[in-house]
Design a protein around this motif. Structure first.
Motif, PDB file in Angstrom:
ATOM      1  N   GLY A  34      -2.044 -34.641  97.181  1.00 34.66           N
ATOM      2  CA  GLY A  34      -2.134 -35.694  96.177  1.00 34.66           C
ATOM      3  C   GLY A  34      -3.495 -36.368  96.137  1.00 34.66           C
ATOM      4  O   GLY A  34      -3.647 -37.451  95.559  1.00 34.66           O
ATOM      5  N   GLN A  35      -4.487 -35.755  96.764  1.00 34.43           N
ATOM      6  CA  GLN A  35      -5.816 -36.371  96.790  1.00 34.43           C
ATOM      7  C   GLN A  35      -6.592 -36.142  95.500  1.00 34.43           C
ATOM      8  O   GLN A  35      -7.487 -36.915  95.171  1.00 34.43           O
ATOM      9  N   ILE A  36      -6.272 -35.065  94.825  1.00 35.96           N
ATOM     10  CA  ILE A  36      -6.894 -34.813  93.518  1.00 35.96           C
ATOM     11  C   ILE A  36      -5.803 -34.408  92.525  1.00 35.96           C
ATOM     12  O   ILE A  36      -4.746 -33.914  92.928  1.00 35.96           O
ATOM     13  N   SER A  37      -6.095 -34.605  91.247  1.00 36.63           N
ATOM     14  CA  SER A  37      -5.122 -34.236  90.216  1.00 36.63           C
ATOM     15  C   SER A  37      -5.259 -32.749  89.892  1.00 36.63           C
ATOM     16  O   SER A  37      -6.105 -32.049  90.456  1.00 36.63           O
ATOM     17  N   GLN A  38      -4.430 -32.302  88.955  1.00 32.10           N
ATOM     18  CA  GLN A  38      -4.463 -30.892  88.530  1.00 32.10           C
ATOM     19  C   GLN A  38      -5.619 -30.631  87.565  1.00 32.10           C
ATOM     20  O   GLN A  38      -5.817 -29.509  87.114  1.00 32.10           O
ATOM     21  N   ARG A  39      -6.347 -31.685  87.256  1.00 34.85           N
ATOM     22  CA  ARG A  39      -7.420 -31.575  86.273  1.00 34.85           C
ATOM     23  C   ARG A  39      -8.413 -30.460  86.589  1.00 34.85           C
ATOM     24  O   ARG A  39      -8.786 -29.669  85.730  1.00 34.85           O
ATOM     25  N   TRP A  40      -8.836 -30.383  87.833  1.00 33.92           N
ATOM     26  CA  TRP A  40      -9.846 -29.381  88.207  1.00 33.92           C
ATOM     27  C   TRP A  40      -9.295 -27.971  88.076  1.00 33.92           C
ATOM     28  O   TRP A  40      -9.986 -27.068  87.619  1.00 33.92           O
ATOM     29  N   LYS A  41      -8.051 -27.833  88.470  1.00 33.84           N
ATOM     30  CA  LYS A  41      -7.411 -26.524  88.373  1.00 33.84           C
ATOM     31  C   LYS A  41      -7.356 -26.078  86.912  1.00 33.84           C
ATOM     32  O   LYS A  41      -7.663 -24.939  86.576  1.00 33.84           O
ATOM     33  N   LYS A  42      -6.958 -27.023  86.055  1.00 33.57           N
ATOM     34  CA  LYS A  42      -6.837 -26.689  84.636  1.00 33.57           C
ATOM     35  C   LYS A  42      -8.198 -26.413  84.008  1.00 33.57           C
ATOM     36  O   LYS A  42      -8.356 -25.465  83.237  1.00 33.57           O
ATOM     37  N   GLU A  43      -9.177 -27.257  84.320  1.00 32.23           N
ATOM     38  CA  GLU A  43     -10.480 -27.141  83.656  1.00 32.23           C
ATOM     39  C   GLU A  43     -11.353 -26.013  84.206  1.00 32.23           C
ATOM     40  O   GLU A  43     -12.202 -25.490  83.494  1.00 32.23           O
ATOM     41  N   TYR A  44     -11.129 -25.677  85.452  1.00 33.95           N
ATOM     42  CA  TYR A  44     -11.970 -24.632  86.059  1.00 33.95           C
ATOM     43  C   TYR A  44     -11.150 -23.425  86.545  1.00 33.95           C
ATOM     44  O   TYR A  44     -11.255 -22.339  85.984  1.00 33.95           O
ATOM     45  N   CYS A  45     -10.362 -23.646  87.575  1.00 32.26           N
ATOM     46  CA  CYS A  45      -9.722 -22.512  88.284  1.00 32.26           C
ATOM     47  C   CYS A  45      -8.878 -21.618  87.375  1.00 32.26           C
ATOM     48  O   CYS A  45      -8.930 -20.399  87.480  1.00 32.26           O
ATOM     49  N   GLU A  46      -8.100 -22.237  86.492  1.00 29.48           N
ATOM     50  CA  GLU A  46      -7.203 -21.458  85.629  1.00 29.48           C
ATOM     51  C   GLU A  46      -7.835 -21.115  84.280  1.00 29.48           C
ATOM     52  O   GLU A  46      -7.184 -20.490  83.453  1.00 29.48           O
ATOM     53  N   SER A  47      -9.030 -21.557  84.071  1.00 30.55           N
ATOM     54  CA  SER A  47      -9.654 -21.363  82.755  1.00 30.55           C
ATOM     55  C   SER A  47     -10.052 -19.902  82.556  1.00 30.55           C
ATOM     56  O   SER A  47     -10.084 -19.111  83.501  1.00 30.55           O
ATOM     57  N   LYS A  48     -10.352 -19.598  81.327  1.00 32.46           N
ATOM     58  CA  LYS A  48     -10.732 -18.225  81.012  1.00 32.46           C
ATOM     59  C   LYS A  48     -12.124 -17.887  81.571  1.00 32.46           C
ATOM     60  O   LYS A  48     -12.351 -16.815  82.123  1.00 32.46           O
TER      61      LYS A  48
END
Ligand code: SF4
Length: 64
Positions: free
Chosen positions: A18-32
């Protein structure tokens, strides 16, 4: 195509804690393609050590 490190990236642990939101995953890791711009990804590609709490934009997430 997602980032090749998506499952083993240390950011997953920070998300679970819970230290970071899912934002990074969505914007970077899972992005195209945006994972190519991730600082972690770039350093990994050059074999340059970087801390587990470094975010994709290069900022350091201090523990709260
Ligand atoms: S933080 Fe960067 S290196 Fe880690 S999975 Fe996401 S895009 Fe890949």
């Amino acid at each position: 195509m997602t980032c090749r490190w998506i499952d083993i990236c240390p950011l997953r642990k920070l998300e679970q804690e819970g230290q970071i939101s899912q934002r990074w995953k969505k914007e970077y890791c899972e992005s195209k393609n945006s994972w190519r711009n991730c600082k972690r990804f770039r350093l990994e590609g050059k074999n340059i050590p970087h801390p587990d709490n470094m975010l994709p934009d290069g900022t350091i997430k201090e523990k709260e």
